[in-house]
Structure formats: structure tokens, C-alpha cells
Write a protein that holds these residues in place. Structure first.
Motif, PDB file in Angstrom:
ATOM      1  N   ALA A   1       2.205   5.236  -7.627  1.00 50.06           N
ATOM      2  CA  ALA A   1       1.029   5.577  -8.422  1.00 50.06           C
ATOM      3  C   ALA A   1       0.774   7.082  -8.428  1.00 50.06           C
ATOM      4  O   ALA A   1       0.436   7.662  -9.473  1.00 50.06           O
ATOM      5  CB  ALA A   1      -0.197   4.835  -7.881  1.00 50.06           C
ATOM      6  N   LEU A   2       0.943   7.733  -7.268  1.00 52.71           N
ATOM      7  CA  LEU A   2       0.775   9.185  -7.227  1.00 52.71           C
ATOM      8  C   LEU A   2       1.841   9.889  -8.061  1.00 52.71           C
ATOM      9  O   LEU A   2       1.540  10.866  -8.758  1.00 52.71           O
ATOM     10  CB  LEU A   2       0.825   9.676  -5.781  1.00 52.71           C
ATOM     11  CG  LEU A   2      -0.445   9.511  -4.955  1.00 52.71           C
ATOM     12  CD1 LEU A   2      -0.206   9.964  -3.528  1.00 52.71           C
ATOM     13  CD2 LEU A   2      -1.599  10.280  -5.577  1.00 52.71           C
TER      14      LEU A   2
ATOM     15  N   GLY B   1      -3.924   4.528 -12.811  1.00 59.26           N
ATOM     16  CA  GLY B   1      -5.355   4.378 -13.013  1.00 59.26           C
ATOM     17  C   GLY B   1      -5.872   5.495 -13.892  1.00 59.26           C
ATOM     18  O   GLY B   1      -5.662   6.677 -13.598  1.00 59.26           O
TER      19      GLY B   1
ATOM     20  N   PHE C   1      -4.909  -0.753  -3.418  1.00 61.64           N
ATOM     21  CA  PHE C   1      -3.775  -1.631  -3.108  1.00 61.64           C
ATOM     22  C   PHE C   1      -4.057  -2.473  -1.864  1.00 61.64           C
ATOM     23  O   PHE C   1      -3.701  -3.658  -1.817  1.00 61.64           O
ATOM     24  CB  PHE C   1      -2.506  -0.805  -2.903  1.00 61.64           C
ATOM     25  CG  PHE C   1      -1.832  -0.399  -4.186  1.00 61.64           C
ATOM     26  CD1 PHE C   1      -1.231  -1.338  -5.003  1.00 61.64           C
ATOM     27  CD2 PHE C   1      -1.804   0.935  -4.575  1.00 61.64           C
ATOM     28  CE1 PHE C   1      -0.617  -0.970  -6.175  1.00 61.64           C
ATOM     29  CE2 PHE C   1      -1.188   1.320  -5.761  1.00 61.64           C
ATOM     30  CZ  PHE C   1      -0.600   0.365  -6.563  1.00 61.64           C
TER      31      PHE C   1
ATOM     32  N   THR D   1       1.124   3.227  -3.474  1.00 58.40           N
ATOM     33  CA  THR D   1       0.464   4.537  -3.498  1.00 58.40           C
ATOM     34  C   THR D   1       1.443   5.634  -3.874  1.00 58.40           C
ATOM     35  O   THR D   1       1.116   6.542  -4.656  1.00 58.40           O
ATOM     36  CB  THR D   1      -0.160   4.834  -2.125  1.00 58.40           C
ATOM     37  OG1 THR D   1      -1.086   3.792  -1.794  1.00 58.40           O
ATOM     38  CG2 THR D   1      -0.878   6.160  -2.131  1.00 58.40           C
TER      39      THR D   1
ATOM     40  N   ASN E   1      -8.325   8.008 -12.106  1.00 59.07           N
ATOM     41  CA  ASN E   1      -7.616   8.943 -11.230  1.00 59.07           C
ATOM     42  C   ASN E   1      -6.828   9.966 -12.036  1.00 59.07           C
ATOM     43  O   ASN E   1      -6.722  11.136 -11.645  1.00 59.07           O
ATOM     44  CB  ASN E   1      -6.670   8.169 -10.301  1.00 59.07           C
ATOM     45  CG  ASN E   1      -7.422   7.255  -9.365  1.00 59.07           C
ATOM     46  OD1 ASN E   1      -8.549   7.533  -8.972  1.00 59.07           O
ATOM     47  ND2 ASN E   1      -6.802   6.141  -9.003  1.00 59.07           N
TER      48      ASN E   1
ATOM     49  N   GLY F   1      -0.592  -1.970 -10.875  1.00 60.34           N
ATOM     50  CA  GLY F   1      -1.619  -1.036 -10.417  1.00 60.34           C
ATOM     51  C   GLY F   1      -1.124   0.370 -10.185  1.00 60.34           C
ATOM     52  O   GLY F   1      -1.783   1.151  -9.490  1.00 60.34           O
ATOM     53  N   THR F   2       0.030   0.718 -10.748  1.00 58.59           N
ATOM     54  CA  THR F   2       0.607   2.036 -10.488  1.00 58.59           C
ATOM     55  C   THR F   2       0.014   3.146 -11.339  1.00 58.59           C
ATOM     56  O   THR F   2       0.461   4.294 -11.238  1.00 58.59           O
ATOM     57  CB  THR F   2       2.131   2.013 -10.724  1.00 58.59           C
ATOM     58  OG1 THR F   2       2.403   1.460 -12.011  1.00 58.59           O
ATOM     59  CG2 THR F   2       2.832   1.198  -9.666  1.00 58.59           C
TER      60      THR F   2
ATOM     61  N   THR G   1       0.822  -1.209   0.000  1.00 59.57           N
ATOM     62  CA  THR G   1       0.000   0.000   0.000  1.00 59.57           C
ATOM     63  C   THR G   1       0.854   1.256   0.000  1.00 59.57           C
ATOM     64  O   THR G   1       0.593   2.198  -0.766  1.00 59.57           O
ATOM     65  CB  THR G   1      -0.929  -0.004   1.225  1.00 59.57           C
ATOM     66  OG1 THR G   1      -1.735  -1.191   1.197  1.00 59.57           O
ATOM     67  CG2 THR G   1      -1.828   1.209   1.215  1.00 59.57           C
TER      68      THR G   1
ATOM     69  N   THR H   1       0.883   9.362 -11.763  1.00 62.70           N
ATOM     70  CA  THR H   1      -0.352  10.062 -12.105  1.00 62.70           C
ATOM     71  C   THR H   1      -0.166  11.571 -12.096  1.00 62.70           C
ATOM     72  O   THR H   1      -0.641  12.270 -13.001  1.00 62.70           O
ATOM     73  CB  THR H   1      -1.464   9.661 -11.120  1.00 62.70           C
ATOM     74  OG1 THR H   1      -1.619   8.241 -11.129  1.00 62.70           O
ATOM     75  CG2 THR H   1      -2.786  10.297 -11.516  1.00 62.70           C
TER      76      THR H   1
ATOM     77  N   TYR I   1      -6.042   5.157  -4.478  1.00 60.74           N
ATOM     78  CA  TYR I   1      -4.975   4.191  -4.748  1.00 60.74           C
ATOM     79  C   TYR I   1      -4.703   3.320  -3.529  1.00 60.74           C
ATOM     80  O   TYR I   1      -4.521   2.093  -3.646  1.00 60.74           O
ATOM     81  CB  TYR I   1      -3.697   4.922  -5.162  1.00 60.74           C
ATOM     82  CG  TYR I   1      -3.642   5.302  -6.618  1.00 60.74           C
ATOM     83  CD1 TYR I   1      -3.775   4.344  -7.617  1.00 60.74           C
ATOM     84  CD2 TYR I   1      -3.441   6.625  -7.012  1.00 60.74           C
ATOM     85  CE1 TYR I   1      -3.713   4.693  -8.956  1.00 60.74           C
ATOM     86  CE2 TYR I   1      -3.378   6.979  -8.343  1.00 60.74           C
ATOM     87  CZ  TYR I   1      -3.517   6.011  -9.312  1.00 60.74           C
ATOM     88  OH  TYR I   1      -3.455   6.357 -10.639  1.00 60.74           O
TER      89      TYR I   1
END
Length: 312
Positions: A113-114, A174, A230, A110, A177, A171-172, A106, A117, A226
């Protein structure tokens, strides 16, 4: 004529117990007692539909064997609460290790991913950078998912099978998002960015010094999206992980629900509490971190999502 019409509208409002204020719009005036009562009843029923299942889960996890048998398997309020199920789950190192794996997935997922994104949303929100082609490719993924087999083959070819990175890297990013954050960035006044560029600031400096401080709300919202994704993910672990030491807590929860007592033996539970109590205890353990974090970020939802979704 307008005055006559206005007078009739004011008279009708007074007849129904409403006061008319020409300065305030109609939707900002106080609601009637009947409307407030109906709204309170509906909100109360919705709240009960949420609170009662949570109370049922927590109470069942704390109930003893006799009360579970008498209640038919599920307890709404334990008369003699006991923590035997929690002690049994944490008697071995399996659940503690799973919590550590889920926390690592997580936190790292996260953050990555942030980062992806935010950078892509900023780049596509400025016409001088990546622009429309990359935006169209990202939106294309909202309509056409790659599918299960191509994803598995890609993870296998990258050598990520049976590694913790197979639970993070897919999953990094979306697309939803990305759209929310890009819409928020496009609402930031261009005058600020142009003034910083005239002063010699690079795009990375503009992003770090101007855009990110103004976007704390939407970053908190997207970060929570995110993080919840996760934390709750278990299907990728079923596909890519064979080593039980890399199981996240959600996969253990799924195995408890499906396998029951056999799963308790696999994780080394020495005592044998009731299976319903064990299952509900695992549910509580899986839900507790999100329930603790959510109230601190919930206040950003209205500002972050609504501002990012409405232009102007």
C-alpha cells in the motif's frame, strides 16, 4: 490613540492576572489559573474515559471465575489475577496461526500500500507526469464506493477467493491516504527537484534520493494508517475466506464475541475458563501489537498530517 488602547488592554490583562508582552502574540501568553484548571479537568475526564475501559478489559481477562460471578461479569481490578484464559487460548495452534496470518497481512499489505500510494502521489504531484486525470479518478472513489457485490465478483473473477491475497490486494490503495501524501509532496520545494533533473536524475532517483528522505514523517503516519486498517480488518475475511487456517486474529475475536463457548471448542481449547475472561483475553491479544507500535510513531502525527494538509 493606539497607545491608549494598548494601555487599556494591558490594564485589563493585569486585572485578570495576565501579563502583557508586546513582542509575543496574545495566544502565546500564559493562560489564567482558572482556564488551566478547567482544561486539566476536561483532559483528565477524557483520559479516564479511555483508560478505564482498557483497564476493565485487561482486569476481566485476568479475573477468576468467582470474582467474575461476584462482580456480575466484568472486573475493574482483579484480586487474584490468573492467566488461565491466555493459557487456554494458546493451548492449541489456532491462535498462533491467526497471529501469524494477521502479521503477514499487515506487513505485506502495508508495504504494498505504501509503494502504490507513494508512487502515485509523487506522479500526480508533478505536472510533467500523470497530472490531473488520474487525480480526478482517484478522488472519484472517495465519493462513489464500488459496493459489496462488485467487490466480491471482482475478487472471485481474479481467483482470489479463499486465498490470503484476498485480504491484502483490495486494501492496497486508500484515496484519503493518497490525498494526504500528495499534499505533502506538493509542499517540497520545486527548486530541489528541478536542480536534480538538471543534473540528469530520473524521476525514480529524485523520488528515492530527495523526496523520500524529506517525507519520513508523512510516510510513518500513512504507514500506521494502513497497518491499523490491515490489522483490524475482519469483514473481508468473512466474505472471502472459508478455510479456518487463514482466519486473521480479528475474525477470531469477532467469532468469540458472537459465538462464545462454541468458538472455544472450534479452536481446540481444552480447559474452560469463564467466557467473559476468554473474550477479553482475545481483545487484549488483538490490541497489544498496535499499542506497542503506536508510541514510536505517534510523534510523527503532528508534523506529518499538519504539514501535508497545509500548503505554504
Amino acid at each position: 490613540m493606539a497607545t491608549t488602547t494598548l494601555t487599556k488592554a494591558a490594564r485589563n490583562r493585569q486585572r485578570h492576572g495576565l501579563t502583557f508582552n508586546p513582542v509575543r502574540p496574545a495566544w502565546k501568553e500564559p493562560a489564567s489559573p482558572l482556564y488551566s484548571s478547567i482544561k486539566a479537568v476536561i483532559l483528565g475526564l477524557i483520559s479516564l474515559s479511555i483508560i478505564i475501559p482498557i483497564l476493565l478489559v485487561v482486569s476481566t481477562s485476568l479475573a477468576d471465575d468467582k470474582q467474575l460471578v461476584a462482580a456480575g461479569g466484568y472486573v475493574l481490578w482483579p484480586t487474584n489475577p490468573t492467566f488461565d484464559s491466555y493459557k487456554a487460548i494458546f493451548s492449541g495452534q489456532f491462535m498462533i496461526r491467526a497471529l501469524g496470518v494477521s502479521a503477514f497481512i499487515t506487513a505485506v499489505g502495508t508495504f504494498l500500500a505504501l509503494f502504490v500510494t507513494v508512487t502515485m502521489a509523487y506522479a500526480t504531484s508533478r505536472p510533467v507526469l500523470l497530472g490531473r486525470p488520474v487525480l480526478m479518478m482517484v478522488l472519484f472513489t472517495l465519493l462513489f464506493a464500488p459496493g459489496l457485490i462488485p467487490m466480491f465478483l471482482m475478487v472471485k473473477q481474479l481467483g482470489l477467493l479463499n486465498t490470503i491475497w484476498s485480504l491484502i490486494l483490495p486494501g492496497t490503495f486508500g484515496a484519503f491516504n493518497f490525498v494526504v501524501m500528495r499534499s505533502f509532496f506538493m509542499n517540497i520545494p520545486t527548486e530541489l527537484i528541478e536542480a536534480a533533473r538538471i543534473d540528469g536524475a530520473s524521476d525514480f532517483m529524485i523520488l528515492r534520493k530527495i523526496v523520500l528522505p524529506l517525507s519520513k514523517a508523512v510516510i510513518a503516519v500513512v504507514g500506521l494508517f494502513y497497518a491499523v486498517g490491515f490489522w483490524n480488518a475482519f469483514f473481508n475475511a468473512m466474505l472471502y475466506i472459508n478455510d479456518q487456517t487463514l482466519y486473521p486474529v480479528q475474525l477470531i475475536l469477532r467469532n468469540f464475541v458472537v459465538q462464545g463457548g462454541s468458538m472455544a471448542e472450534q479452536i481446540g481449547v481444552t480447559s474452560t475458563p469463564p467466557p467473559q475472561s476468554m473474550q477479553m483475553a482475545v481483545v487484549v491479544i488483538a490490541l497489544l501489537p498496535i499499542l506497542i507500535v503506536y508510541p514510536f510513531i505517534q510523534k510523527h502525527f503532528n508534523k506529518g498530517v499538519i504539514t501535508g494538509a497545509i500548503k505554504g
